[in-house]
Design a protein around this motif. Sequence first.
Motif, PDB file in Angstrom:
ATOM      1  N   ILE A 830       0.598  -1.066  -0.287  1.00 56.01           N
ATOM      2  CA  ILE A 830      -0.385   0.036   0.444  1.00 56.01           C
ATOM      3  C   ILE A 830       0.833   1.003  -0.100  1.00 56.01           C
ATOM      4  O   ILE A 830       0.740   2.509  -0.881  1.00 56.01           O
ATOM      5  N   LEU A 831       1.159   1.439   1.048  1.00 58.80           N
ATOM      6  CA  LEU A 831       2.408   2.844   0.954  1.00 58.80           C
ATOM      7  C   LEU A 831       3.827   3.175  -0.198  1.00 58.80           C
ATOM      8  O   LEU A 831       3.926   4.276  -0.198  1.00 58.80           O
ATOM      9  N   SER A 832       4.171   1.659  -0.674  1.00 57.98           N
ATOM     10  CA  SER A 832       4.806   1.683  -1.504  1.00 57.98           C
ATOM     11  C   SER A 832       4.670   1.887  -3.844  1.00 57.98           C
ATOM     12  O   SER A 832       4.668   1.776  -4.594  1.00 57.98           O
ATOM     13  N   ARG A 833       2.862   1.953  -3.321  1.00 57.04           N
ATOM     14  CA  ARG A 833       2.548   2.468  -4.568  1.00 57.04           C
ATOM     15  C   ARG A 833       2.700   3.523  -5.195  1.00 57.04           C
ATOM     16  O   ARG A 833       3.214   4.799  -3.819  1.00 57.04           O
ATOM     17  N   GLN A 834       3.469   4.222  -5.963  1.00 59.31           N
ATOM     18  CA  GLN A 834       3.138   5.409  -6.737  1.00 59.31           C
ATOM     19  C   GLN A 834       1.795   6.212  -7.011  1.00 59.31           C
ATOM     20  O   GLN A 834       1.287   5.782  -7.029  1.00 59.31           O
ATOM     21  N   ARG A 835       2.874   7.366  -6.688  1.00 58.73           N
ATOM     22  CA  ARG A 835       1.651   8.248  -6.091  1.00 58.73           C
ATOM     23  C   ARG A 835       2.130   9.278  -7.885  1.00 58.73           C
ATOM     24  O   ARG A 835       3.491   9.864  -7.353  1.00 58.73           O
ATOM     25  N   ASN A 836       0.599  10.683  -7.789  1.00 62.07           N
ATOM     26  CA  ASN A 836       1.226  11.585  -8.154  1.00 62.07           C
ATOM     27  C   ASN A 836       1.374  12.365  -7.268  1.00 62.07           C
ATOM     28  O   ASN A 836       0.621  12.900  -6.260  1.00 62.07           O
ATOM     29  N   LEU A 837       2.937  13.360  -7.060  1.00 66.74           N
ATOM     30  CA  LEU A 837       3.026  14.567  -6.283  1.00 66.74           C
ATOM     31  C   LEU A 837       2.623  15.369  -6.049  1.00 66.74           C
ATOM     32  O   LEU A 837       2.714  15.534  -4.809  1.00 66.74           O
ATOM     33  N   GLU A 838       2.146  15.641  -6.984  1.00 68.14           N
ATOM     34  CA  GLU A 838       1.214  17.218  -6.457  1.00 68.14           C
ATOM     35  C   GLU A 838       0.239  17.007  -5.755  1.00 68.14           C
ATOM     36  O   GLU A 838      -0.218  17.335  -4.882  1.00 68.14           O
ATOM     37  N   GLU A 839      -0.416  15.358  -6.802  1.00 70.64           N
ATOM     38  CA  GLU A 839      -2.027  15.033  -5.803  1.00 70.64           C
ATOM     39  C   GLU A 839      -1.833  14.882  -4.664  1.00 70.64           C
ATOM     40  O   GLU A 839      -2.513  15.055  -3.390  1.00 70.64           O
ATOM     41  N   LEU A 840      -0.338  14.326  -4.276  1.00 76.07           N
ATOM     42  CA  LEU A 840      -0.126  14.321  -2.915  1.00 76.07           C
ATOM     43  C   LEU A 840       0.233  15.116  -1.595  1.00 76.07           C
ATOM     44  O   LEU A 840      -0.510  15.068  -0.732  1.00 76.07           O
ATOM     45  N   GLN A 841       0.268  15.738  -2.467  1.00 81.32           N
ATOM     46  CA  GLN A 841       1.647  17.514  -1.719  1.00 81.32           C
ATOM     47  C   GLN A 841      -0.132  18.077  -1.341  1.00 81.32           C
ATOM     48  O   GLN A 841       0.341  18.293  -0.300  1.00 81.32           O
ATOM     49  N   THR A 842      -1.115  18.224  -2.598  1.00 81.22           N
ATOM     50  CA  THR A 842      -1.981  18.912  -2.099  1.00 81.22           C
ATOM     51  C   THR A 842      -2.694  18.418  -1.575  1.00 81.22           C
ATOM     52  O   THR A 842      -3.681  19.152  -0.392  1.00 81.22           O
ATOM     53  N   GLU A 843      -2.787  16.707  -1.359  1.00 83.79           N
ATOM     54  CA  GLU A 843      -3.724  16.207  -0.320  1.00 83.79           C
ATOM     55  C   GLU A 843      -3.299  16.368   1.224  1.00 83.79           C
ATOM     56  O   GLU A 843      -3.524  16.532   2.372  1.00 83.79           O
ATOM     57  N   ILE A 844      -1.839  15.974   1.110  1.00 85.31           N
ATOM     58  CA  ILE A 844      -0.830  16.185   2.619  1.00 85.31           C
ATOM     59  C   ILE A 844      -1.305  17.840   3.665  1.00 85.31           C
ATOM     60  O   ILE A 844      -1.667  18.156   4.368  1.00 85.31           O
ATOM     61  N   CYS A 845      -0.867  18.795   2.556  1.00 87.50           N
ATOM     62  CA  CYS A 845      -1.379  20.311   2.875  1.00 87.50           C
ATOM     63  C   CYS A 845      -2.405  20.734   3.040  1.00 87.50           C
ATOM     64  O   CYS A 845      -2.853  21.557   4.116  1.00 87.50           O
ATOM     65  N   SER A 846      -3.643  19.728   1.903  1.00 84.88           N
ATOM     66  CA  SER A 846      -4.927  20.079   2.950  1.00 84.88           C
ATOM     67  C   SER A 846      -5.862  20.160   4.367  1.00 84.88           C
ATOM     68  O   SER A 846      -5.968  20.665   4.320  1.00 84.88           O
ATOM     69  N   MET A 847      -4.814  18.182   4.710  1.00 85.97           N
ATOM     70  CA  MET A 847      -5.171  17.478   5.693  1.00 85.97           C
ATOM     71  C   MET A 847      -4.382  18.237   6.892  1.00 85.97           C
ATOM     72  O   MET A 847      -5.004  18.971   8.128  1.00 85.97           O
ATOM     73  N   ARG A 848      -3.290  18.549   6.772  1.00 82.71           N
ATOM     74  CA  ARG A 848      -2.417  19.679   7.384  1.00 82.71           C
ATOM     75  C   ARG A 848      -3.040  21.003   8.365  1.00 82.71           C
ATOM     76  O   ARG A 848      -3.428  21.055   9.520  1.00 82.71           O
ATOM     77  N   SER A 849      -4.073  21.671   6.906  1.00 84.41           N
ATOM     78  CA  SER A 849      -4.190  22.701   7.026  1.00 84.41           C
ATOM     79  C   SER A 849      -5.826  22.902   8.158  1.00 84.41           C
ATOM     80  O   SER A 849      -5.416  23.390   9.196  1.00 84.41           O
ATOM     81  N   LYS A 850      -6.540  21.690   7.571  1.00 82.54           N
ATOM     82  CA  LYS A 850      -7.606  21.505   8.653  1.00 82.54           C
ATOM     83  C   LYS A 850      -7.188  20.896   9.948  1.00 82.54           C
ATOM     84  O   LYS A 850      -8.087  21.350  10.745  1.00 82.54           O
ATOM     85  N   MET A 851      -6.292  19.964  10.098  1.00 81.46           N
ATOM     86  CA  MET A 851      -5.565  19.325  11.393  1.00 81.46           C
ATOM     87  C   MET A 851      -5.390  21.350  12.157  1.00 81.46           C
ATOM     88  O   MET A 851      -5.863  21.101  14.057  1.00 81.46           O
ATOM     89  N   GLN A 852      -4.574  21.730  12.055  1.00 83.66           N
ATOM     90  CA  GLN A 852      -3.928  23.109  12.381  1.00 83.66           C
ATOM     91  C   GLN A 852      -5.662  23.731  13.044  1.00 83.66           C
ATOM     92  O   GLN A 852      -4.873  24.621  13.845  1.00 83.66           O
ATOM     93  N   SER A 853      -6.336  24.067  11.530  1.00 91.01           N
ATOM     94  CA  SER A 853      -7.163  24.940  12.171  1.00 91.01           C
ATOM     95  C   SER A 853      -8.295  23.944  13.805  1.00 91.01           C
ATOM     96  O   SER A 853      -8.822  25.278  14.086  1.00 91.01           O
ATOM     97  N   GLU A 854      -8.175  22.946  13.474  1.00 89.06           N
ATOM     98  CA  GLU A 854      -9.148  22.170  14.335  1.00 89.06           C
ATOM     99  C   GLU A 854      -8.320  22.175  16.125  1.00 89.06           C
ATOM    100  O   GLU A 854      -9.222  21.896  16.971  1.00 89.06           O
ATOM    101  N   LEU A 855      -7.350  21.909  15.905  1.00 84.24           N
ATOM    102  CA  LEU A 855      -6.577  21.334  16.761  1.00 84.24           C
ATOM    103  C   LEU A 855      -5.042  22.345  17.457  1.00 84.24           C
ATOM    104  O   LEU A 855      -4.982  22.478  18.883  1.00 84.24           O
ATOM    105  N   ASP A 856      -5.244  23.113  16.404  1.00 87.86           N
ATOM    106  CA  ASP A 856      -3.734  24.159  16.856  1.00 87.86           C
ATOM    107  C   ASP A 856      -4.570  25.073  18.645  1.00 87.86           C
ATOM    108  O   ASP A 856      -4.985  26.079  17.486  1.00 87.86           O
ATOM    109  N   ARG A 857      -3.534  25.516  19.835  1.00 89.59           N
ATOM    110  CA  ARG A 857      -3.896  25.932  20.471  1.00 89.59           C
ATOM    111  C   ARG A 857      -3.066  27.226  20.906  1.00 89.59           C
ATOM    112  O   ARG A 857      -3.087  27.578  21.931  1.00 89.59           O
TER     113      ARG A 857
END
Length: 965
Positions: A830-857
Amino acid sequence: MIAWQKYIHKLPSLLQNRVQNHLACFQQALGSNTGLDFDQHIEKTLCFVWAISDYVARSCTHQPNLLFDLQDSGDLFRSYESNTYSNTLEQLLSNISYESELIAILRYFRRREMVRIIWRDLTHWAEIEETFIDLSKLAETCLNSALDYLQSWQTQQMGIPYGSSSNNPQKIIVLAMGKLGGEELNLSSDIDLIFVYPESGETQGGKKSISNEEYFTRLARSLIRVLSSLTPEGFVFRVDTRLRPDGDSGPLVSSFDAIKNYYQYQGRDWERYAMVKMRAVVGDQYTKNYLTNILHNFTYYPHSEPNVILSLKEMKSLINRELQQKKDEANIKLGVGGIREIEFIVQSFQLIYGGEDPNLQEQNIFFILNYLIKKDYLPSYIGDELRSAYVFLRQVENRIQAYRDEQTHTLPTNLENQIRLSFAMGYEDWEHFSIELNHHRNKIQRYFEELFTASSYIYYKTHPKEQLEQDQSTYHIDGSTNIALNPIDYLCPTKIAETLKQLEQSWSIRALSKRSQAQLKQLILRLLEIINHIEKPEQGLQRIVTLLEAIAKQPIYFDLLLKHPEILSQLANLCTASPFIARQLTHYPVLLAELANPNTLYQVPSFHQLAKNLEQLLSTSTSEDLDQKMDVLRHFRHREALRAAVADITGALPLMRIGDYLTYLAEVIVKKSLELSWQYLVNQYGYPCNIDINSPVENCSFIVIGYGKLGGYELGYSSDLDLVFLYNTFTDELANREQKTIHPTIFYSRLGQHLIQILQTLTPLGKLYDIDMRLRPGGTSGLLVNSFEFYKDYQYNQAWIWEHQALVRARFIAGDKQLATSFALLRNKILSRQRNLEELQTEICSMRSKMQSELDRSQSDLFDLKQGRGGIADIEFIAQYGVLAWSHKHPSLLKYPDNIRIIEELAQIGLISLEDSQKLTNSYRTYRAAANRLSLQEQDDLIESKYFDRERNEIQALWAKLLTA
């Protein structure tokens, strides 16, 4: 020809034959045509020196011209000037071109000068201070000369290292620690070194550019090899680098920023003590001064603070425990009344007063002792006795080591060597020598034991006179006995009195029997004696009073504390240091007995020993009652968590080892809890088909997967466990057991439920862990236990990118070994599947932004270590991105589930620079260390915004570089 017999006859009879043999070998090495014609000074001393030092005799035989060279040059009879060593070695090395030549000449040079130094020391042609200086200058000269040549050769191959900020050429700085730092080397000392360089950056002018860290690491390793490697000609000096930041597990070289950050946020008390001897021996003067100032700010407080004395007392207690455990009276360095105790006394004054008096920041013990006497820090009679004892013991040490050039501090046990040492020290026999030795050691021991006590000189120096003149407060026990609370002992005696009055008035104390009240009175008296040596005694006493109230209904604990005063002492120190420990002991007083054995309390077992210990603990319970076994598990968990906290607070274990140990503890408990749950279920419903009833739980077709901190070996003291349960079934029914046949899905669901019950049920001994199952397929709405086939399909076809991020830190914890192998293969696919880097960056940045807005104190003045921008979560996301982005090309990224090793592997492969890797791992360790300290103080992971500015900026810059398309 010299008639040697008249000199040999002056030796003790047991030493005469050995000297005669040495002379015969020497004559043979010279050749029959060469006479032994020496200066009268050598003639009179040769038999004496060779009787004491086999090393000198054999060196002269090995290089027959060596002694004549020392005689004819006059070097043996004169004191050296400051530049003599460097001038001599410079001439010897002037025409070399290869490392092998450097190695050979350094060893020849060392042997020649060691013969000279030992000869002059044994004959008292040189005072002991000159011997120390000569040995230290010899080591410095060899170190500097070797570095000059090695750096020149390395630069020709790799280019010149430049700083990324200043764009200036970089040179290594070497810090000498211990006896080399104090210019007090003995005849066979290691040299303790720390390697530092000013700035991160890269080399220029070489075949390829490498980072400054890699350049200076290679240089340091080359230096260690040149000095320490054992050849037929011996070694130059053994090099010890374990005093560097993080010891053996830390980088061999550190930048100024890294070393400043380490000592500011992670430096421990024993490292402050070690830094008293620090001296920069390599580097330009400006750079050495700059670095020295940084480290002095860590070592010396600007004024005498109570926690300096507290930390010194703790170190003194550790020394005492070590002495009691080893009882090595033959060791003149580490034994009772040994060299270390004098050094500790002297360095205690330096640490306490060095911030106010820069003269006490010198490294040399002779200078400091004289200064302490001159400025009335020490009474002159004590200073003189300590100096006399120190000289005597160091002379004994030198004569022990002169015999074979061996690093030993142990008094001889065989007759010949006892005679040799007594003779070398000027005594007619071992008995007279021992009397003088014990005389000095007894004085040292007395002064060491009195250090920090109410009768000691240092005690009164740390309590200003005006404090003594303040009014005293009193506390009444049972209305008849007054206890004076002297301001000399307490910062706030009124607060102490109030705390004790509140204890006396509490319902649980008033209900005590007369016997228990008498015991409590004794305990309080002992506590008051103990806490007056502790920083923040009011805070410590308040926590202990809460504990005393909690155990008042069980007077057996009063008996325990009175019978074992060492428990009370440990209790006072640990409760003052950590509210977490105080709360654990208050809630679970059964743990008090663990404080009675500091030998085990301050050490943590390995994973396999942990499992063995738990098995033994459970085996002592003959009952098959599951509730009783659950309590045994809870006691074990609380005991081992307490042990980890103690090791953490005292610095006995570094941060990463604490996380490993708490993770091992959880693994062992989960494995045993699964065994108990499995046995309970098969007793109820029988074994699933295709399960061998004689097989252990490792063949149960059920596994526990650990995610998050458990998966990444980073558990803290109050971490919950992120778990996922999977099963593998082959049939649709279970074997019939009393008509209770149930479907496998139900069986394994109940197995999971029962496992959670064992781990999470609240009993009088608390719970084992909070369990978080939200990372299972479908989250909170999904099934508690899933089949492996469903989980596999879910990961391939339904899982979100954030779930694959979580899978990076997932690993098998307990259960079926074959199914565990299947899970590991699935994880890798699962982890070694080849991924589109731009899409991966977008997904990870989006998730990090969501976490930060909800959890960052974080606030304007506070930084959230976990969720704040540039904090722990950002580093975790960077590591997870690296695995998801590049593991299809680099399978080695899948090997480890923890962030540190993933980041290090990214650098090893070349996907990020070594410098960036170091920034990430250093920041991650720093953040976790801060979070750990806050956890032990039971505070949130929030810290003032002014801290960690550099780390936060670096992490944000790396985020932008890696995760911006």
